[in-house]
Design a protein around this motif. Structure first.
Motif, short mmCIF file in Angstrom:
data_model
loop_
_atom_site.label_atom_id
_atom_site.label_comp_id
_atom_site.label_asym_id
_atom_site.label_seq_id
_atom_site.Cartn_x
_atom_site.Cartn_y
_atom_site.Cartn_z
N THR A 101 42.38 41.85 30.30
CA THR A 101 41.00 41.40 30.25
C THR A 101 41.00 39.87 30.24
O THR A 101 42.05 39.23 30.11
N LEU A 102 39.83 39.30 30.34
CA LEU A 102 39.73 37.84 30.33
C LEU A 102 40.18 37.25 29.00
O LEU A 102 40.56 36.07 28.93
N ALA A 103 40.17 38.05 27.93
CA ALA A 103 40.62 37.56 26.63
C ALA A 103 42.14 37.42 26.57
O ALA A 103 42.66 36.74 25.67
N ASP A 104 42.86 38.01 27.52
CA ASP A 104 44.32 38.00 27.51
C ASP A 104 44.91 36.84 28.30
O ASP A 104 46.14 36.65 28.29
N VAL A 105 44.09 36.08 29.01
CA VAL A 105 44.60 35.08 29.95
C VAL A 105 43.85 33.76 29.80
O VAL A 105 42.86 33.67 29.06
N GLN A 106 44.33 32.75 30.52
CA GLN A 106 43.60 31.51 30.72
C GLN A 106 43.32 31.37 32.20
O GLN A 106 44.24 31.53 33.04
N VAL A 107 42.09 31.08 32.54
CA VAL A 107 41.70 30.83 33.92
C VAL A 107 41.52 29.33 34.06
O VAL A 107 40.58 28.75 33.51
N MET A 108 42.43 28.70 34.81
CA MET A 108 42.50 27.25 34.87
C MET A 108 42.11 26.74 36.25
O MET A 108 42.55 27.28 37.27
N LEU A 109 41.27 25.71 36.28
CA LEU A 109 40.82 25.13 37.53
C LEU A 109 41.15 23.64 37.57
O LEU A 109 40.97 22.93 36.58
N GLU A 110 41.64 23.19 38.72
CA GLU A 110 41.89 21.76 38.96
C GLU A 110 41.04 21.31 40.13
O GLU A 110 40.94 22.01 41.14
N ILE A 111 40.41 20.13 39.99
CA ILE A 111 39.46 19.63 40.98
C ILE A 111 39.90 18.24 41.44
O ILE A 111 40.10 17.34 40.62
N ALA A 189 49.59 34.95 28.37
CA ALA A 189 49.55 34.46 26.99
C ALA A 189 50.66 33.48 26.69
O ALA A 189 50.56 32.67 25.76
N ASN A 190 51.74 33.53 27.48
CA ASN A 190 52.88 32.63 27.28
C ASN A 190 52.85 31.41 28.19
O ASN A 190 53.80 30.63 28.23
N GLY A 191 51.78 31.27 28.96
CA GLY A 191 51.65 30.12 29.85
C GLY A 191 52.28 30.34 31.21
O GLY A 191 52.36 29.40 32.02
N GLY A 192 52.72 31.57 31.49
CA GLY A 192 53.30 31.86 32.79
C GLY A 192 52.22 32.09 33.84
O GLY A 192 51.14 32.60 33.53
N THR A 193 52.52 31.73 35.08
CA THR A 193 51.55 31.88 36.16
C THR A 193 51.53 33.32 36.66
O THR A 193 52.54 33.85 37.11
N LEU A 194 50.36 33.95 36.61
CA LEU A 194 50.17 35.29 37.13
C LEU A 194 49.72 35.28 38.59
O LEU A 194 50.14 36.11 39.40
#
Length: 235
Positions: A101-111, A189-194
Protein backbone atom coordinates in the motif's frame (compact mmCIF):
# COMPACT_ATOMS: atom_id res chain seq x y z
CA UNK A 1 -3.82 21.43 -7.11
CA UNK A 2 -1.74 23.81 -5.04
CA UNK A 3 1.68 25.31 -5.27
CA UNK A 4 4.66 23.41 -4.01
CA UNK A 5 5.47 25.05 -0.68
CA UNK A 6 8.10 22.79 0.89
CA UNK A 7 11.76 23.80 0.37
CA UNK A 8 14.16 21.31 -1.22
CA UNK A 9 17.77 21.30 -2.32
CA UNK A 10 18.64 21.72 -6.00
CA UNK A 11 20.82 18.88 -7.25
CA UNK A 12 22.98 19.45 -10.34
CA UNK A 13 23.00 16.61 -12.86
CA UNK A 14 25.55 16.54 -15.67
CA UNK A 15 23.62 14.73 -18.40
CA UNK A 16 20.08 14.58 -19.71
CA UNK A 17 17.90 11.71 -18.59
CA UNK A 18 16.97 8.93 -20.94
CA UNK A 19 14.20 6.39 -20.58
CA UNK A 20 13.41 2.99 -22.05
CA UNK A 21 9.96 2.89 -20.48
CA UNK A 22 6.93 2.02 -22.56
CA UNK A 23 4.14 4.40 -23.50
CA UNK A 24 0.51 3.67 -22.68
CA UNK A 25 -2.25 3.75 -20.07
CA UNK A 26 -1.74 3.77 -16.31
CA UNK A 27 -3.56 1.35 -14.00
CA UNK A 28 -6.43 1.59 -13.17
CA UNK A 29 -7.22 4.86 -15.00
CA UNK A 30 -6.72 8.59 -14.47
CA UNK A 31 -8.32 9.02 -11.05
CA UNK A 32 -7.85 12.78 -10.56
CA UNK A 33 -10.42 15.08 -12.14
CA UNK A 34 -13.35 13.42 -13.83
CA UNK A 35 -13.02 13.16 -17.60
CA UNK A 36 -9.23 13.40 -17.82
CA UNK A 37 -8.12 10.94 -20.51
CA UNK A 38 -5.79 8.03 -19.96
CA UNK A 39 -2.95 7.37 -22.41
CA UNK A 40 0.37 8.88 -23.43
CA UNK A 41 2.07 8.01 -20.15
CA UNK A 42 5.75 7.06 -20.04
CA UNK A 43 5.45 3.95 -17.89
CA UNK A 44 7.80 1.55 -16.10
CA UNK A 45 6.63 -1.61 -14.32
CA UNK A 46 8.79 -3.68 -11.96
CA UNK A 47 8.43 -5.50 -8.62
CA UNK A 48 4.66 -5.25 -8.91
CA UNK A 49 4.90 -1.44 -9.02
CA UNK A 50 3.89 0.80 -11.92
CA UNK A 51 5.07 4.40 -12.29
CA UNK A 52 4.08 6.85 -14.99
CA UNK A 53 4.84 10.42 -16.05
CA UNK A 54 3.43 12.53 -18.86
CA UNK A 55 3.02 16.05 -20.16
CA UNK A 56 -0.48 17.35 -20.81
CA UNK A 57 -1.96 20.51 -22.25
CA UNK A 58 -3.68 22.24 -19.34
CA UNK A 59 -7.46 21.78 -19.78
CA UNK A 60 -6.67 19.94 -23.03
CA UNK A 61 -5.20 16.81 -24.59
CA UNK A 62 -2.08 14.85 -23.74
CA UNK A 63 1.00 16.47 -25.26
CA UNK A 64 2.69 14.82 -28.26
CA UNK A 65 4.98 12.06 -26.92
CA UNK A 66 8.01 10.65 -28.69
CA UNK A 67 9.98 8.16 -26.58
CA UNK A 68 9.18 9.91 -23.30
CA UNK A 69 9.75 13.40 -24.72
CA UNK A 70 6.68 15.67 -24.77
CA UNK A 71 6.35 18.84 -26.82
CA UNK A 72 4.63 21.82 -25.20
CA UNK A 73 4.07 25.41 -26.26
CA UNK A 74 5.23 28.42 -24.22
CA UNK A 75 2.79 30.80 -22.59
CA UNK A 76 0.32 31.21 -19.73
CA UNK A 77 -2.88 29.22 -19.35
CA UNK A 78 -4.27 31.26 -16.45
CA UNK A 79 -2.84 33.05 -13.43
CA UNK A 80 0.78 31.92 -13.12
CA UNK A 81 0.19 28.49 -14.66
CA UNK A 82 1.97 27.52 -17.87
CA UNK A 83 0.01 26.14 -20.81
CA UNK A 84 1.17 22.62 -19.86
CA UNK A 85 1.09 20.39 -16.78
CA UNK A 86 3.33 17.52 -15.73
CA UNK A 87 1.41 14.57 -14.31
CA UNK A 88 2.51 11.58 -12.25
CA UNK A 89 1.00 8.24 -11.32
CA UNK A 90 2.28 5.53 -8.97
CA UNK A 91 0.49 2.21 -8.41
CA UNK A 92 2.39 0.13 -5.87
CA UNK A 93 0.34 -3.05 -6.51
CA UNK A 94 -0.69 -2.65 -10.12
CA UNK A 95 -0.87 -6.38 -10.92
CA UNK A 96 -1.86 -7.63 -7.46
CA UNK A 97 1.49 -9.30 -6.77
CA UNK A 98 3.29 -6.91 -4.40
CA UNK A 99 0.63 -6.59 -1.66
CA UNK A 100 1.96 -3.10 -0.96
CA UNK A 101 0.00 0.00 0.00
CA UNK A 102 1.07 3.62 -0.16
CA UNK A 103 1.88 3.42 3.57
CA UNK A 104 4.63 0.87 2.80
CA UNK A 105 6.62 3.00 0.33
CA UNK A 106 7.93 6.45 -0.50
CA UNK A 107 6.84 8.03 -3.77
CA UNK A 108 9.62 10.43 -4.73
CA UNK A 109 9.55 13.05 -7.48
CA UNK A 110 12.43 15.11 -8.91
CA UNK A 111 11.76 18.21 -11.03
CA UNK A 112 14.28 19.86 -13.36
CA UNK A 113 14.43 23.62 -12.82
CA UNK A 114 17.07 24.34 -15.49
CA UNK A 115 15.48 25.38 -18.80
CA UNK A 116 18.71 24.73 -20.70
CA UNK A 117 19.88 21.34 -21.99
CA UNK A 118 21.45 20.77 -18.57
CA UNK A 119 19.51 19.29 -15.66
CA UNK A 120 19.24 20.67 -12.11
CA UNK A 121 16.79 18.72 -10.00
CA UNK A 122 14.55 20.12 -7.30
CA UNK A 123 14.24 17.22 -4.87
CA UNK A 124 13.95 14.34 -4.50
CA UNK A 125 10.88 14.84 -2.35
CA UNK A 126 8.02 12.72 -1.10
CA UNK A 127 4.88 13.71 -2.99
CA UNK A 128 2.77 13.44 0.17
CA UNK A 129 5.05 15.90 1.95
CA UNK A 130 4.89 18.32 -0.96
CA UNK A 131 1.17 18.35 -1.77
CA UNK A 132 -2.01 17.86 0.20
CA UNK A 133 -4.30 17.36 -2.80
CA UNK A 134 -3.02 14.11 -4.31
CA UNK A 135 -5.74 11.76 -5.57
CA UNK A 136 -5.49 8.27 -4.06
CA UNK A 137 -7.38 5.08 -4.83
CA UNK A 138 -7.18 1.36 -5.55
CA UNK A 139 -7.20 -0.84 -8.64
CA UNK A 140 -11.00 -0.64 -8.56
CA UNK A 141 -11.12 3.18 -8.70
CA UNK A 142 -12.71 4.54 -11.86
CA UNK A 143 -11.94 7.61 -13.93
CA UNK A 144 -11.94 10.70 -11.72
CA UNK A 145 -12.87 8.61 -8.69
CA UNK A 146 -9.80 9.31 -6.57
CA UNK A 147 -10.12 10.86 -3.12
CA UNK A 148 -7.89 13.13 -1.05
CA UNK A 149 -6.95 11.13 2.05
CA UNK A 150 -3.36 11.51 3.28
CA UNK A 151 -4.29 10.12 6.71
CA UNK A 152 -5.15 6.58 5.58
CA UNK A 153 -2.55 5.64 3.00
CA UNK A 154 -2.69 2.01 4.17
CA UNK A 155 -6.06 1.77 2.41
CA UNK A 156 -4.77 2.71 -1.04
CA UNK A 157 -2.18 1.60 -3.58
CA UNK A 158 -2.55 4.36 -6.21
CA UNK A 159 -1.54 8.02 -6.06
CA UNK A 160 -1.76 10.56 -8.88
CA UNK A 161 -1.64 14.30 -9.38
CA UNK A 162 -1.37 16.99 -12.05
CA UNK A 163 0.98 19.88 -11.34
CA UNK A 164 2.41 22.94 -13.04
CA UNK A 165 5.85 24.58 -12.85
CA UNK A 166 4.06 27.92 -12.61
CA UNK A 167 2.83 26.91 -9.14
CA UNK A 168 6.28 26.02 -7.75
CA UNK A 169 8.57 28.52 -5.96
CA UNK A 170 11.24 28.46 -8.67
CA UNK A 171 12.53 30.90 -11.27
CA UNK A 172 10.31 29.74 -14.13
CA UNK A 173 9.47 31.74 -17.25
CA UNK A 174 6.42 30.19 -18.92
CA UNK A 175 6.99 32.27 -22.06
CA UNK A 176 10.52 31.01 -22.68
CA UNK A 177 11.60 27.93 -24.59
CA UNK A 178 13.02 25.25 -22.31
CA UNK A 179 13.80 21.59 -21.64
CA UNK A 180 12.51 20.15 -18.36
CA UNK A 181 13.18 16.63 -17.04
CA UNK A 182 11.14 14.71 -14.44
CA UNK A 183 11.97 11.52 -12.54
CA UNK A 184 9.51 9.48 -10.47
CA UNK A 185 10.76 6.76 -8.12
CA UNK A 186 9.05 4.41 -5.67
CA UNK A 187 11.26 3.28 -2.77
CA UNK A 188 10.66 0.42 -0.36
CA UNK A 189 10.94 0.67 3.44
CA UNK A 190 14.71 0.18 3.23
CA UNK A 191 15.24 2.86 0.59
CA UNK A 192 15.60 0.41 -2.28
CA UNK A 193 14.23 1.32 -5.70
CA UNK A 194 11.13 -0.65 -6.67
CA UNK A 195 10.32 1.21 -9.89
CA UNK A 196 11.42 4.39 -11.67
CA UNK A 197 10.52 6.30 -14.80
CA UNK A 198 11.60 9.55 -16.42
CA UNK A 199 10.05 11.99 -18.89
CA UNK A 200 11.04 15.25 -20.53
CA UNK A 201 8.98 18.24 -21.64
CA UNK A 202 10.43 20.36 -24.44
CA UNK A 203 8.84 23.80 -24.62
CA UNK A 204 9.00 25.20 -28.16
CA UNK A 205 6.78 27.29 -30.44
CA UNK A 206 3.66 25.77 -31.96
CA UNK A 207 4.78 22.89 -34.22
CA UNK A 208 2.59 24.09 -37.10
CA UNK A 209 4.27 27.51 -36.91
CA UNK A 210 7.67 25.88 -37.19
CA UNK A 211 6.52 23.87 -40.18
CA UNK A 212 5.09 26.96 -41.86
CA UNK A 213 8.33 28.84 -41.21
CA UNK A 214 10.29 25.98 -42.77
CA UNK A 215 8.04 25.95 -45.83
CA UNK A 216 8.42 29.71 -46.11
CA UNK A 217 12.20 29.48 -45.99
CA UNK A 218 12.19 26.78 -48.68
CA UNK A 219 9.96 29.00 -50.79
CA UNK A 220 12.33 31.97 -50.41
CA UNK A 221 15.34 29.84 -51.36
CA UNK A 222 13.49 28.50 -54.41
CA UNK A 223 12.44 32.01 -55.42
CA UNK A 224 16.03 33.22 -55.13
CA UNK A 225 17.31 30.35 -57.29
CA UNK A 226 14.70 31.06 -59.95
CA UNK A 227 15.65 34.76 -59.98
CA UNK A 228 19.32 33.88 -60.42
CA UNK A 229 18.53 31.54 -63.31
CA UNK A 230 16.38 34.20 -64.98
CA UNK A 231 19.12 36.80 -64.61
CA UNK A 232 21.70 34.41 -66.06
CA UNK A 233 19.44 33.62 -69.01
CA UNK A 234 18.90 37.31 -69.72
CA UNK A 235 22.63 38.12 -69.60
Amino acid sequence: MKRLTTGFAVIAVAALLTTTAQAGNVTPDVIFGSGNPNGGWTISQSNGVEVGLRGKQRFGPVLPNSGGVYQATPGISSGTAATWNYEFSANVDWDGTSGLTLADVQVMLEIDVDPSAGVSFLGPFDVFSAWTDNAVGTNATGNGGGVIDNANLNLYNVVQNSQNLGWAPIAFDPYADGIYDFRLTVLDANGGTLAQTTAQVVVTPEPSSVVLLGIGMVGLVGFGMRRRKQNQAAA
